[in-house]
Design a protein around this motif. Structure first.
Motif, short mmCIF file in Angstrom:
data_model
loop_
_atom_site.label_atom_id
_atom_site.label_comp_id
_atom_site.label_asym_id
_atom_site.label_seq_id
_atom_site.Cartn_x
_atom_site.Cartn_y
_atom_site.Cartn_z
N PRO A 15 0.79 -1.18 -0.10
CA PRO A 15 0.01 0.03 -0.12
C PRO A 15 0.80 1.20 -0.05
CG PRO A 15 -0.89 -1.64 1.58
CD PRO A 15 0.57 -2.16 1.08
N ARG A 16 0.25 2.29 -0.63
CA ARG A 16 1.10 3.71 -0.82
C ARG A 16 1.20 4.28 0.82
NH1 ARG A 16 -0.60 9.12 -3.69
NH2 ARG A 16 1.04 10.30 -3.46
N PRO A 17 0.57 4.07 1.74
CA PRO A 17 1.04 4.72 3.11
C PRO A 17 2.05 3.85 3.57
CG PRO A 17 -1.16 4.54 2.86
CD PRO A 17 -0.78 3.76 1.93
N ARG A 29 4.49 2.57 1.83
CA ARG A 29 5.78 2.88 1.04
C ARG A 29 6.23 4.29 1.65
NH1 ARG A 29 2.57 1.36 -3.52
NH2 ARG A 29 2.55 3.47 -4.07
N VAL A 30 5.20 5.18 1.80
CA VAL A 30 5.44 6.33 2.57
C VAL A 30 6.32 6.44 3.76
CG1 VAL A 30 4.66 8.60 3.48
CG2 VAL A 30 3.85 7.68 1.27
N LEU A 31 5.95 5.57 4.55
CA LEU A 31 6.49 5.05 5.80
C LEU A 31 7.69 4.56 5.76
CD1 LEU A 31 6.23 4.80 9.00
CD2 LEU A 31 5.10 2.56 8.66
N THR A 32 8.03 3.74 4.80
CA THR A 32 9.46 3.25 4.76
C THR A 32 10.27 4.20 3.94
OG1 THR A 32 8.50 0.95 3.93
CG2 THR A 32 10.69 1.45 3.28
N ALA A 33 9.91 5.06 3.26
CA ALA A 33 10.72 6.26 2.86
C ALA A 33 10.87 7.12 4.19
CB ALA A 33 9.92 7.08 1.78
N LEU A 34 10.08 7.40 5.00
CA LEU A 34 10.30 8.41 6.09
C LEU A 34 11.43 7.54 7.00
CD1 LEU A 34 6.74 9.56 7.02
CD2 LEU A 34 8.45 10.79 6.15
N LEU A 35 11.30 6.29 7.05
CA LEU A 35 12.16 5.45 8.18
C LEU A 35 13.65 5.71 7.46
CD1 LEU A 35 10.28 2.30 8.67
CD2 LEU A 35 10.62 4.34 10.32
N ILE A 36 13.75 5.69 6.17
CA ILE A 36 15.09 5.83 5.39
C ILE A 36 15.60 7.03 5.68
CG2 ILE A 36 16.43 5.75 3.14
CD1 ILE A 36 14.45 3.45 2.20
N ALA A 37 14.71 8.03 5.67
CA ALA A 37 14.96 9.75 5.72
C ALA A 37 15.22 9.62 7.16
CB ALA A 37 13.93 10.56 5.39
N THR A 38 14.69 9.20 8.29
CA THR A 38 15.07 9.40 9.65
C THR A 38 16.41 8.80 10.17
OG1 THR A 38 12.48 9.19 10.23
CG2 THR A 38 14.21 8.88 12.05
N ALA A 39 16.60 7.33 9.44
CA ALA A 39 18.14 6.77 9.80
C ALA A 39 19.18 7.84 9.16
CB ALA A 39 18.01 5.38 8.88
N ALA A 40 18.87 8.50 7.72
CA ALA A 40 19.97 9.18 7.38
C ALA A 40 19.95 10.64 8.21
CB ALA A 40 19.38 9.54 5.91
N ALA A 41 18.84 11.24 8.69
CA ALA A 41 18.75 12.32 9.61
C ALA A 41 19.62 12.33 10.79
CB ALA A 41 17.53 13.10 9.64
N THR A 42 19.55 11.13 11.41
CA THR A 42 20.23 10.59 12.54
C THR A 42 21.72 10.62 12.25
OG1 THR A 42 18.47 9.11 13.10
CG2 THR A 42 20.56 8.95 14.43
#
Length: 276
Positions: free
Chosen positions: A3-5, A7-20
């Motif tokens: 589902p699209r949400p 996929r959005v959550l997965t992208a946010l998790l990747i962004a969070t790991a990178a931001a950390t």
């Protein structure tokens, strides 16, 4: 298809790991002092990045453990990174504050999606089919759903050990000024290691519905607080108590709350034969 949400959550998790990682690099760049405490806290904060990668895998595999893992990761990541931003003297650098603000927004968004979005909730509560050996051969059955509060208590209690070991190792680096506390610091480190095994065994039997295991984990949580917080104050000062005691207080509170909720599950509506 995912589902699209999700996929959005997965992208946010990747962004969070990178931001950390980015925020930690900024903290390292602007930090005026790179002592033992800073090195230990930075290593612990970087290790949390691996936790976000595990969470991404849990979400993709539709594991129910993704919810409590995301909550605990978000909470402890903000504490771990936040205590690196605030220097021992002076004001924190502006780039670090901006990065921490972005990281806070990402963590809050991730937790809201995990717990409040219906599509994500349906995706994570889907139970995978596991192989079961029967007399007729190998068949696949749906795994029984787990209590989300039991999962939360398990994961929150597992965080006790690293949250104890980080300040204990920092205190070990200051023993040259507090030699009389050497045995206490050694016991602190050993207790941090032992807690991981006790929490593991207790949480396993809590999942089996054992009242004794629930009481054991409750007392272990209270004893950890009674032992950890005074040592943080004595050996690391008020600053250490806030930086290294607060995360454990939050994790312990979450464990106790989850244990209470798991002991009193909500009643499920049943349909009587007469009304069917």
């Amino acid at each position: 298809m995912t589902p699209r949400p999700v996929r959005v959550l997965t992208a946010l998790l990747i962004a969070t790991a990178a931001a950390t990682v980015v925020v930690e690099v900024l903290n390292f760049w602007y930090a005026p002092d790179h002592g033992v405490s800073f090195a230990v806290r930075t290593a612990w904060a970087l290790a949390r990045t691996l936790g976000w990668l595990v969470l991404i895998s849990q979400v993709r595999r539709a594991r129910a453990t993704a919810k409590p893992l995301g909550l605990i990761l978000g909470m402890t990541t903000l504490f771990a990174v936040g205590r690196l931003i605030v220097p021992s003297a002076g004001r924190p650098p502006l780039p670090g504050l901006i990065g921490f603000g972005v990281l806070t927004l990402l963590c809050l968004t991730v937790v809201v999606l995990l717990y409040r979005h219906p599509t994500v909730d349906a995706h994570l509560t889907h139970q995978p089919r596991r192989p079961v050996l029967t007399r007729d051969g190998l068949s696949f059955r749906e795994a029984p759903p787990g209590d989300p509060w039991v999962l939360t208590a398990r994961l929150a209690s597992f965080s006790f050990s690293p949250l104890m070991l980080v300040p204990a190792l920092i205190a070990a680096g200051t023993l040259r000024h507090h030699l009389e506390w050497t045995l206490a610091v050694i016991f602190w480190i050993l207790a941090g290691i032992a807690v991981s095994y006790v929490a593991l065994m207790s949480a396993f039997f809590v999942g089996r519905g054992s009242h004794r295991a629930r009481m054991t984990l409750t007392w272990v949580t209270l004893l950890v607080l009674a032992f950890h917080l005074p040592l943080c104050l004595i050996l690391l000062g008020l600053d250490g108590l806030i930086r290294d005691g607060s995360p454990l207080v939050v994790a312990a509170g979450l464990t106790l709350y989850a244990l209470r909720r798991s002991a009193h599950p909500p009643a499920r509506a049943t349909t009587s034969p007469a009304s069917a």
